[in-house]
Motif scaffolding. Structure first.
Motif, PDB file in Angstrom:
ATOM      1  N   LYS A  43      57.000 -53.830 -50.101  1.00  0.00           N
ATOM      2  CA  LYS A  43      57.407 -55.240 -50.098  1.00  0.00           C
ATOM      3  C   LYS A  43      58.842 -55.404 -50.558  1.00  0.00           C
ATOM      4  N   ASN A  44      59.735 -54.640 -49.914  1.00  0.00           N
ATOM      5  CA  ASN A  44      61.169 -54.712 -50.235  1.00  0.00           C
ATOM      6  C   ASN A  44      61.442 -54.447 -51.714  1.00  0.00           C
ATOM      7  N   ALA A  45      60.755 -53.423 -52.236  1.00  0.00           N
ATOM      8  CA  ALA A  45      60.932 -52.979 -53.628  1.00  0.00           C
ATOM      9  C   ALA A  45      60.507 -54.035 -54.650  1.00  0.00           C
ATOM     10  N   LYS A  46      59.554 -54.877 -54.253  1.00  0.00           N
ATOM     11  CA  LYS A  46      58.964 -55.809 -55.220  1.00  0.00           C
ATOM     12  C   LYS A  46      57.785 -55.159 -55.942  1.00  0.00           C
ATOM     13  N   THR A  47      57.202 -54.136 -55.319  1.00  0.00           N
ATOM     14  CA  THR A  47      56.056 -53.468 -55.914  1.00  0.00           C
ATOM     15  C   THR A  47      56.029 -52.020 -55.429  1.00  0.00           C
ATOM     16  N   GLY A  48      55.012 -51.274 -55.846  1.00  0.00           N
ATOM     17  CA  GLY A  48      54.945 -49.843 -55.567  1.00  0.00           C
ATOM     18  C   GLY A  48      55.017 -49.064 -56.865  1.00  0.00           C
ATOM     19  N   ILE A  49      54.476 -47.838 -56.861  1.00  0.00           N
ATOM     20  CA  ILE A  49      54.399 -47.105 -58.132  1.00  0.00           C
ATOM     21  C   ILE A  49      55.776 -46.765 -58.697  1.00  0.00           C
ATOM     22  N   GLU A  50      56.768 -46.469 -57.857  1.00  0.00           N
ATOM     23  CA  GLU A  50      58.098 -46.172 -58.390  1.00  0.00           C
ATOM     24  C   GLU A  50      58.702 -47.402 -59.068  1.00  0.00           C
ATOM     25  N   VAL A  51      58.516 -48.562 -58.464  1.00  0.00           N
ATOM     26  CA  VAL A  51      59.009 -49.802 -59.057  1.00  0.00           C
ATOM     27  C   VAL A  51      58.342 -50.045 -60.404  1.00  0.00           C
ATOM     28  N   ASP A  52      57.011 -49.864 -60.449  1.00  0.00           N
ATOM     29  CA  ASP A  52      56.279 -50.117 -61.688  1.00  0.00           C
ATOM     30  C   ASP A  52      56.652 -49.125 -62.784  1.00  0.00           C
ATOM     31  N   ILE A  53      56.789 -47.853 -62.430  1.00  0.00           N
ATOM     32  CA  ILE A  53      57.153 -46.858 -63.441  1.00  0.00           C
ATOM     33  C   ILE A  53      58.510 -47.188 -64.055  1.00  0.00           C
ATOM     34  N   ALA A  54      59.491 -47.455 -63.211  1.00  0.00           N
ATOM     35  CA  ALA A  54      60.841 -47.735 -63.707  1.00  0.00           C
ATOM     36  C   ALA A  54      60.861 -48.989 -64.576  1.00  0.00           C
ATOM     37  N   THR A  55      60.174 -50.038 -64.126  1.00  0.00           N
ATOM     38  CA  THR A  55      60.163 -51.300 -64.867  1.00  0.00           C
ATOM     39  C   THR A  55      59.492 -51.137 -66.225  1.00  0.00           C
ATOM     40  N   ALA A  87      59.059 -48.239 -67.855  1.00  0.00           N
ATOM     41  CA  ALA A  87      59.754 -47.249 -68.688  1.00  0.00           C
ATOM     42  C   ALA A  87      61.018 -47.819 -69.325  1.00  0.00           C
ATOM     43  N   LEU A  88      61.574 -48.878 -68.725  1.00  0.00           N
ATOM     44  CA  LEU A  88      62.813 -49.476 -69.244  1.00  0.00           C
ATOM     45  C   LEU A  88      62.622 -50.971 -69.500  1.00  0.00           C
ATOM     46  N   PRO A  89      61.725 -51.332 -70.410  1.00  0.00           N
ATOM     47  CA  PRO A  89      61.426 -52.755 -70.620  1.00  0.00           C
ATOM     48  C   PRO A  89      62.584 -53.540 -71.220  1.00  0.00           C
ATOM     49  N   SER A  90      63.557 -52.858 -71.814  1.00  0.00           N
ATOM     50  CA  SER A  90      64.689 -53.555 -72.440  1.00  0.00           C
ATOM     51  C   SER A  90      65.801 -53.886 -71.447  1.00  0.00           C
ATOM     52  N   VAL A 124      70.966 -44.558 -71.216  1.00  0.00           N
ATOM     53  CA  VAL A 124      69.940 -45.165 -70.368  1.00  0.00           C
ATOM     54  C   VAL A 124      68.973 -44.080 -69.891  1.00  0.00           C
ATOM     55  N   ARG A 125      69.514 -42.904 -69.555  1.00  0.00           N
ATOM     56  CA  ARG A 125      68.654 -41.779 -69.185  1.00  0.00           C
ATOM     57  C   ARG A 125      67.688 -41.446 -70.319  1.00  0.00           C
ATOM     58  N   ASP A 126      68.199 -41.408 -71.547  1.00  0.00           N
ATOM     59  CA  ASP A 126      67.352 -41.086 -72.690  1.00  0.00           C
ATOM     60  C   ASP A 126      66.260 -42.133 -72.890  1.00  0.00           C
ATOM     61  N   ALA A 127      66.618 -43.403 -72.697  1.00  0.00           N
ATOM     62  CA  ALA A 127      65.629 -44.476 -72.833  1.00  0.00           C
ATOM     63  C   ALA A 127      64.553 -44.347 -71.758  1.00  0.00           C
ATOM     64  N   PHE A 128      64.954 -43.962 -70.555  1.00  0.00           N
ATOM     65  CA  PHE A 128      64.001 -43.773 -69.452  1.00  0.00           C
ATOM     66  C   PHE A 128      63.041 -42.630 -69.770  1.00  0.00           C
ATOM     67  N   ASN A 129      63.574 -41.506 -70.246  1.00  0.00           N
ATOM     68  CA  ASN A 129      62.712 -40.371 -70.609  1.00  0.00           C
ATOM     69  C   ASN A 129      61.723 -40.754 -71.702  1.00  0.00           C
ATOM     70  N   ALA A 130      62.201 -41.507 -72.698  1.00  0.00           N
ATOM     71  CA  ALA A 130      61.323 -41.941 -73.783  1.00  0.00           C
ATOM     72  C   ALA A 130      60.236 -42.874 -73.250  1.00  0.00           C
ATOM     73  N   GLY A 131      60.617 -43.744 -72.304  1.00  0.00           N
ATOM     74  CA  GLY A 131      59.641 -44.655 -71.704  1.00  0.00           C
ATOM     75  C   GLY A 131      58.588 -43.916 -70.906  1.00  0.00           C
ATOM     76  N   LEU A 132      59.006 -42.875 -70.158  1.00  0.00           N
ATOM     77  CA  LEU A 132      58.041 -42.061 -69.415  1.00  0.00           C
ATOM     78  C   LEU A 132      57.036 -41.417 -70.363  1.00  0.00           C
ATOM     79  N   LYS A 133      57.534 -40.893 -71.467  1.00  0.00           N
ATOM     80  CA  LYS A 133      56.654 -40.242 -72.439  1.00  0.00           C
ATOM     81  C   LYS A 133      55.609 -41.224 -72.972  1.00  0.00           C
TER      82      LYS A 133
END
Length: 286
Positions: free
Chosen positions: A68-80, A82-85, A247-256
């Motif tokens: 849906k034009n990057a409104k949803t999907g697992i990659e969209v959800d993971i990134a969102t 993992a980086l809530p800030s 930002v990379r570090d924050a993403f890795n921490a969010g994935l964990k």
């Protein structure tokens, strides 16, 4: 005298009406003690407006990963998640362009890339998603595909730069200077890749199983009409890359956190992605 009395009566009536009207005027409500009538009321801030903005390069729609034009999907959800800030603004582009989006200042981060080599000023995350790739054929074609070498004489439909990502044998077979390259077709849009497979009589499609299943079913095709050939490494892992290391570090921490909380597993279940292993498993990933 009579005229005077009439005038007086009229005057008395007018005065009576005037006093009545004055008495009906509402007394203005005094402002609260802390109010300053000279200061405008400041509206509530829009949710997320105070978060740092990130432009995020992401692939064109490939269900169930991006939809849906990057409104949803697992990659969209993971990134969102993992980086809530951060406020993420997704920009879609073909896979081939994702690799260079950050280096060419088209995005602050890019999802679904691989680290082929070190690039100065580009910071790569841990693995954040993995694909299980198969060679898929129609049962009606009767093709015998048991090894990568068996692909040599067939039309192979795959994604951009796939020859770099599916092991040394596949790379050697379909590298740009190989004679078998004439049978090899890279398709930028994986929906189109699946469409071409179903329209062809005896093509082989090399693709992530979840992508193939989702697109095929959404277009009315039956999965019992095909065979899956496990020719490739167990999984192909993808990363995100970044312009800023923090930002990379924050993403890795969010994935964990997603792994530890079980939210990552819930996302896989939500999008019906069945994997033999995931980034959350304890074994080391390439």
């Amino acid at each position: 005298m009579n005229g005077f009395r009439v005038d007086a009566a009229i005057c008395l009536m007018l005065l009576s009406l005037l006093f009545t009207a004055c008495g009906q005027e509402k007394t203005p409500t005094p402002p609260p003690p802390d109010a300053n009538p000279e200061v405008d009321i400041i509206p509530e801030p829009i949710e997320g407006a105070d978060r740092p903005q990130l432009t995020v390069a992401i692939s064109v729609d490939i269900a169930p990963y991006v939809m849906k034009n990057a409104k949803t999907g697992i990659e969209v959800d993971i990134a969102t998640q993992a980086l809530p800030s951060y406020q993420l603004n997704f920009v879609q582009m073909p896979y081939e362009k994702l690799q260079s989006a950050v280096a060419e200042n088209q995005a602050d981060m890019a999802l679904g890339v691989q680290k082929f080599k070190d690039v100065e000023g580009i910071f790569y995350s841990d693995n954040f998603i993995d694909f299980v790739n198969s060679a898929i054929t129609k049962k009606s074609a009767g093709l015998k595909i048991e090894t990568v070498a068996d692909l040599a004489d067939h039309k192979v439909l795959t994604w951009q730069d796939a020859y770099l990502e599916l092991g040394p044998e596949f790379k050697k077979l379909f590298s740009p200077d190989s004679p078998q390259r004439k049978n090899y077709v890279e398709v930028a849009d994986q929906s189109d890749q699946v469409r071409q497979f179903w329209e062809a009589k005896d093509a082989v499609i090399v693709i992530d199983r979840s992508i193939f299943n989702a697109i095929s079913q959404s277009t009315g095709h039956q999965l019992d009409e095909v065979e899956y050939h496990a020719l490739f490494p167990e999984a192909t892992y993808f990363k995100a890359n970044f312009e800023e290391p923090d930002v990379r570090d924050a993403f890795n921490a969010g994935l964990k956190k997603l792994c530890e909380s079980g939210e990552y597993a819930k996302l896989l279940k939500k999008y019906k992605i069945d994997l033999p292993s995931t980034i959350c498993d304890s074994k080391p990933k390439p």
